[in-house]
Design an enzyme around this catalytic site. Structure first.
Site, PDB file in Angstrom:
ATOM      1  N   SER A 102       1.495   2.175   5.163  1.00 42.50           N
ATOM      2  CA  SER A 102       1.431   3.530   5.712  1.00 42.50           C
ATOM      3  C   SER A 102       1.904   3.498   7.157  1.00 42.50           C
ATOM      4  CB  SER A 102      -0.005   4.060   5.668  1.00 42.50           C
ATOM      5  OG  SER A 102      -0.136   5.256   6.433  1.00 42.50           O
ATOM      6  N   TYR A 141      -9.032   2.766   6.626  1.00 40.40           N
ATOM      7  CA  TYR A 141      -7.720   2.895   5.986  1.00 40.40           C
ATOM      8  C   TYR A 141      -6.630   2.235   6.827  1.00 40.40           C
ATOM      9  CZ  TYR A 141      -3.649   5.205   3.862  1.00 40.40           C
ATOM     10  OH  TYR A 141      -2.449   5.481   3.247  1.00 40.40           O
TER      11      TYR A 141
END
Length: 248
Positions: free
Chosen positions: A143, A156
């Site tokens: 990401s 995350y």
């Protein structure tokens, strides 16, 4: 790039929807036999049926990537039904905004388990065969947040940053065995997950992006196909930033 993956077997985790489904479809159109692995078994079966209706060979298995036994069973089924896995896409992921002061250990472990441990477990299933055959492709979906950080997403971001580090370290280990390991760090892509972003937040994010909008799944799957194909053979430990300029 039709036919680029002819004769190859690809396993895609988290392939029942969103980016994973898009990559599975792109690989199938390029000639690969595709294993659809997802903890939502019904949705995985639906994607496999969709591919079959288009004339592609596919199979589906339930797979919670954080569960060691379930990962072993899912990959064994994929190999038995489609053949040894040549291409692995570690796409499965979970995301939930939680400020760190409110984050439980269970929530931290859940996000780490799916986003990072899951990639490790999947790699252990396919890597011995790839090395023995002298060829393999491992693609980890990270990401852009791993490169820039974000509030209320420490679990995350830490997991996705760890996945990029995992990519580099593993690439060092296996490149001379004919196995390439790379990552893709997507920005915000139009998926069922991002569809829930409120309109005002969507507008603010889009305005801040140099390209001025969220990305489309088809704008990301080409990068995955490149890394999976023979044309991507000189990418080693790379992270492709498919993010509309969010991180340059």
């Amino acid at each position: 790039m039709a036919g680029e993956l002819e004769g190859r077997v690809a396993a895609v985790t988290g392939a029942a929807s969103g980016i994973g489904r898009g990559i599975a479809l792109r690989f199938a159109k390029a000639g690969a036999r595709v294993a659809i692995l997802d903890r939502d078994h019904d949705a995985a079966l639906a994607v496999a049926a969709e591919l079959a209706s288009m004339g592609h060979e596919a199979d589906a298995a339930r797979c919670d990537v954080s569960d060691e036994a379930e990962v072993a069973e899912a990959f064994a089924k994929a190999a038995a039904r489609l053949g040894p896995v040549d291409i692995l896409v570690n796409n499965a992921g979970v995301l939930k905004d939680v400020p760190i002061a409110e984050m439980s250990i269970g929530e931290w472990d859940r996000v780490m388990g799916v986003n990072l441990r899951g990639a490790f477990l999947a790699v252990q299933q396919v890597l011995p065969g790839m090395r023995a055959r002298g060829h393999g492709r491992i693609i980890n979906i990270a990401s852009q947040l791993a490169l820039k950080g974000a509030p209320a997403l420490t679990h995350y971001v830490a997991a996705k940053a760890g996945l990029i580090g995992f990519t580099k370290a593993l690439a060092h280990e296996v490149a001379r065995d004919g196995v390439t390991v790379n990552a893709i760090a997507p920005g915000i892509i139009e998926t069922p997950m991002s569809a829930g972003v409120p309109a005002d937040i969507r507008a603010r994010i889009s305005k801040a992006l140099p390209i001025g909008r969220f990305g489309r799944i088809d704008e990301l799957t080409g990068a995955a196909l490149l890394l999976a194909s023979d044309e991507g053979s000189y990418f080693v430990g790379a992270t492709l930033n498919v993010n509309g300029g969010d991180v340059m």
